[in-house]
Design an enzyme around this catalytic site. Structure first.
Site, mmCIF file in Angstrom:
data_model
loop_
_atom_site.group_PDB
_atom_site.id
_atom_site.type_symbol
_atom_site.label_atom_id
_atom_site.label_comp_id
_atom_site.label_asym_id
_atom_site.label_seq_id
_atom_site.Cartn_x
_atom_site.Cartn_y
_atom_site.Cartn_z
ATOM 1 C CD GLU A 228 1.221 0.084 -2.135
ATOM 2 O OE1 GLU A 228 2.380 -0.341 -1.263
ATOM 3 O OE2 GLU A 228 1.109 1.110 -2.871
ATOM 4 C CD GLU B 120 8.489 -1.450 -0.429
ATOM 5 O OE1 GLU B 120 7.813 -1.502 0.445
ATOM 6 O OE2 GLU B 120 8.700 -0.475 -1.272
#
Length: 121
Positions: free
Chosen positions: A69, A76
């Site tokens: 994550e 991102e």
């Protein structure tokens, strides 16, 4: 040229890492969901008195999901910084990183089921 080893610089690197973890916790909803799930699994493990061997698998599974994550979040953010306009290739890269998190979460779930099922049936 190699720098000399410095405890001060090593401590500073830990401070940066902790800063990154805190930033992820506060900024990323999905990371908080994974943290909550991990805490629930740890609580269940204590409640059911699972074996040390089972703890090893749970710790690896939880860490894998959280690591994925964080890497996904970093990818991102970097893509958003370098490609502010929608780019199809950038979108695919972000999807791939998110897919890695999904695979890790599925694997962690399977590990959890394998460990907890005998205790709960």
């Amino acid at each position: 040229m190699n720098k000399r080893f410095s405890f001060k610089e090593r401590i500073k690197s830990f401070e940066y890492a902790i800063k990154g973890i805190k930033a992820t916790i506060w900024a990323e909803h999905n990371f908080r969901i994974h943290l909550f799930a991990g805490a629930a699994v740890i609580g269940l493990g204590f409640y059911l008195h699972i074996s040390p061997h089972e703890w090893l698998w749970l710790v690896v599974a939880i860490a894998l999901v959280l690591i994925c994550e964080m890497i996904n979040t970093a990818i991102e953010k970097l893509i958003d910084l370098t490609e502010p306009d929608h780019d199809p290739v950038a979108g695919k890269v972000k999807d791939m990183a998110a897919g890695a998190v999904l695979i890790a979460a599925i694997a962690a779930t399977i590990i959890g089921v394998i460990i907890f099922w005998p205790y709960l049936t």
